[in-house]
Design an enzyme around this catalytic site. Structure first.
Site, PDB file in Angstrom:
ATOM      1  N   SER A 271       0.719  -1.149   0.091  1.00 53.80           N
ATOM      2  CA  SER A 271       0.085  -0.061  -0.137  1.00 53.80           C
ATOM      3  C   SER A 271       0.863   1.223  -0.057  1.00 53.80           C
ATOM      4  CB  SER A 271      -1.098   0.094   1.340  1.00 53.80           C
ATOM      5  OG  SER A 271      -0.026   0.356   2.035  1.00 53.80           O
ATOM      6  N   LYS A 272       0.271   2.473  -0.143  1.00 51.20           N
ATOM      7  CA  LYS A 272       1.053   3.603  -0.294  1.00 51.20           C
ATOM      8  C   LYS A 272       1.797   3.808   1.170  1.00 51.20           C
ATOM      9  CE  LYS A 272      -2.861   3.026  -1.379  1.00 51.20           C
ATOM     10  NZ  LYS A 272      -3.655   1.992  -0.708  1.00 51.20           N
ATOM     11  N   ARG A 273       1.429   3.307   2.004  1.00 53.36           N
ATOM     12  CA  ARG A 273       2.297   3.535   3.211  1.00 53.36           C
ATOM     13  C   ARG A 273       3.516   2.706   3.316  1.00 53.36           C
ATOM     14  NH1 ARG A 273      -2.848   2.960   4.691  1.00 53.36           N
ATOM     15  NH2 ARG A 273      -2.857   0.725   5.005  1.00 53.36           N
ATOM     16  N   ASP A 274       3.728   1.739   2.235  1.00 47.51           N
ATOM     17  CA  ASP A 274       4.972   1.096   2.166  1.00 47.51           C
ATOM     18  C   ASP A 274       6.100   1.841   1.517  1.00 47.51           C
ATOM     19  OD1 ASP A 274       4.331  -1.520   3.474  1.00 47.51           O
ATOM     20  OD2 ASP A 274       2.756  -1.685   1.930  1.00 47.51           O
ATOM     21  N   GLY A 275       6.016   3.314   1.371  1.00 47.27           N
ATOM     22  CA  GLY A 275       6.905   4.031   0.744  1.00 47.27           C
ATOM     23  C   GLY A 275       6.559   4.271  -0.887  1.00 47.27           C
TER      24      GLY A 275
END
Length: 502
Positions: A271-275
RNA sequence: GGUGCCGUAGGCAAAUUGGUAAAGCCACAGGUCUUUCAAUCCUGCGCUUGCGGGUUCAACUCCCGUCGGCACUGCCA
């Protein structure tokens, strides 16, 4: 479905010829609620490969029914990303927001056929219901409480000022199964689908509210004659519901392929939170489209000759089939992507590499004349083999663009070694009588320095590197020197170094 | 909690589809080359297919169970 109908209506000998003529139609349906995501792009790749393999059509449809979160700049980002990757589409982009009439018409049909109904349950009541179910240890689901409202009851709810959503009936007793091109037979019970599903948002009872994803997808896929729905595994649970919708709409059910997900290093859906996960970010960092496309394809698919790691999307398309798509999710591996990208970068000729590198040097704020091609191409040739990403060129070639780079601690230490001053002075003396330096001349000067200063060649080389580049490691020294010499900053550096050496 | 899917070395994966498993790639280690780093090239490294049963002459491939992971479980897409 389609095949059965065809089989019924035509003699068998016609059937086989029809299927070869029947064109494959697939689509990629991104939602413009964010930049083009690597996962979406990979799905696009598989769709594209399948379409091209079969000589079919690849259609682009923008799923912008989420008015709150959809933004035009994201649509642009998606279009740019697909184009950059070389995933050209044959039809579209189509926008769902421009097709509302179609959806509303379809909903009316379902309503008229008694396959859908208005539900007046409030959100608070829904919350309460789910909480109670959870307390009893049951799976949360809509209990179909408004499926059989009488006209009087409806009128009463309306009089209360309640606005209804529209729900599609899902029979608990139904068994739904399909043959997935990746997973084989997948089956579901109607009772596990969460009760009658909402297909349109809350709106006055005489209107039809904003239609929802699961419904709109089906209407569009039917309308666009999509023959194969290829999407991420996260959509498997939607498929059963959608098959019911196809039936309700009297449409043929397409084939489905649910591809494995791209996982984060932690093993979760990326997801976007993975960089870094959006295609435009990969592009900015200096991954080339061919490498990224190659890598995305390798994540879940392997060519018939599985020792082949490098291929273009066009080459993959020739051999592509879902038989060779893995079922399990694949972790995104930066190391392997980096390796692949470097392989592509190494093969790019200096003149083209220069074109690719110029924007990076400019963004870094380096001052140079883009028309100085010979110098720039020599530089590109010099660092090309060491590049992993285009972005790396910024740091790697910094000492060639910046006039005064300064000396690192290790370089300073080198300059203070015995014999360094004499060696550098010798080089400087030789340089005074030289116009444009050649590699041979440079070698001669180094030899002269060795004998003049009575030191080992290694010391001269290390000292020269320290003096010229300000550091103890970097690209080929002689080539670097030539480039510095062409811009007349070699003597300046040597003098600065001498000041430290003495 | 429920449903579904998945499970081969640190990662990606192959295995002519029941017939000698760990091919290939990345990573890692050592070496080569060189003035350095990187690249290159060479070598090495990992082992019985999550686990336990069953069927079979034969199981990574089929069946049952079990464990684990993931996805979904919205009036998001």
């Amino acid at each position: 479905m389609t095949m059965l109908e065809v089989r019924c209506c035509f003699p068998l000998f016609l059937f086989s010829s029809l299927i070869s003529v029947m064109s494959v139609r697939v689509r990629i349906a991104p939602s413009p609620t964010g930049n083009l995501h690597i996962g979406t792009a990979r799905t696009a790749v598989f769709n594209w490969l399948f379409a091209r393999h079969h000589g079919g059509q690849f259609i682009l449809r923008i799923e912008d029914t989420d008015l709150e979160r959809s933004r035009p700049e994201f649509t642009q980002n998606i279009l740019d990303g697909l184009t950059w990757l070389g995933l050209n589409w044959d039809e579209g982009p189509f926008f769902q927001t421009k097709r509302m009439d179609l959806y509303q018409q379809a909903i009316r049909t379902l309503l008229d056929n008694g396959l859908a109904y208005r539900c007046y349950t409030s959100e608070a009541e829904l919350d309460e219901m789910r909480a109670a179910q959870e307390a009893r240890g049951q799976a949360p689901r809509y209990d179909n409480r408004h499926r059989h409202l009488t006209p009087d009851q409806e009128a009463a709810f309306q009089a209360e000022g309640r606005l209804p959503v529209i729900r599609f009936k899902i029979e608990d007793g139904r068994e739904i199964a399909w043959k997935d091109m990746v997973r084989g037979t997948v089956s579901w019970r109607g009772s596990d689908l969460g009760g009658d599903m909402v297909i349109a948002r809350r709106a006055p009872a005489d209107e039809i509210g904003q239609p929802l994803y699961n419904f709109v997808v089906v209407v569009d896929d039917v309308d666009m004659n999509i023959t194969h729905v290829i999407r991420g595994e996260d959509h498997v649970a939607n498929t059963a519901k959608q098959i019911l919708l196809y039936e309700a709409l009297g449409a043929a059910v397409p084939e489905f392929a649910h591809t494995p997900l791209i996982l984060s290093p932690a093993g979760k859906k990326l997801s976007k939170r993975d960089g870094v996960t959006s295609i435009s970010d990969f592009r900015k960092m200096g991954y080339v489209a061919d490498a990224l496309g190659n890598y995305m394809t390798l994540l879940g698919w392997s060519p018939p000759d599985s020792t082949q790691e490098r291929f273009t999307l066009a080459e993959a398309a020739e051999q592509f089939s879902f038989d060779r798509v893995t079922k399990a999710g694949a972790k995104f591996d930066w190391d392997k992507l980096n390796w692949l990208n470097s392989q592509y970068l190494h093969d790019i000729p200096a003149d083209r590499l220069t074109d690719l590198l110029i924007p990076y040097w400019q963004n870094a704020g380096y001052e140079f004349d883009p028309g100085d091609r010979p110098w720039l191409e020599q530089l590109a040739a010099l660092i090309g083999a060491s590049l992993v990403r285009l972005e790396d060129a910024v740091e790697m070639s910094r000492y060639l663009f910046i006039v005064d780079v300064g000396f690192s601690d290790t370089a300073t230490a080198q300059l203070q070694q015995d014999g360094t001053a004499a060696a550098l002075q010798s080089i400087l003396d030789s340089l005074a009588s030289t116009q444009t330096l050649t590699a041979d001349e440079a070698q001669t000067m180094i030899k002269t320095a060795v004998s003049t200063a009575s030191v080992k060649k290694g010391l001269v080389m290390r000292s020269l590197r320290a003096a010229l580049t300000g550091d103890m490691q970097g690209p080929d020294l002689i080539q670097s020197w030539l480039l510095l010499n062409q811009h007349q900053i070699d003597q300046r550096r040597l003098q600065q170094a001498l000041a430290i050496a003495k």
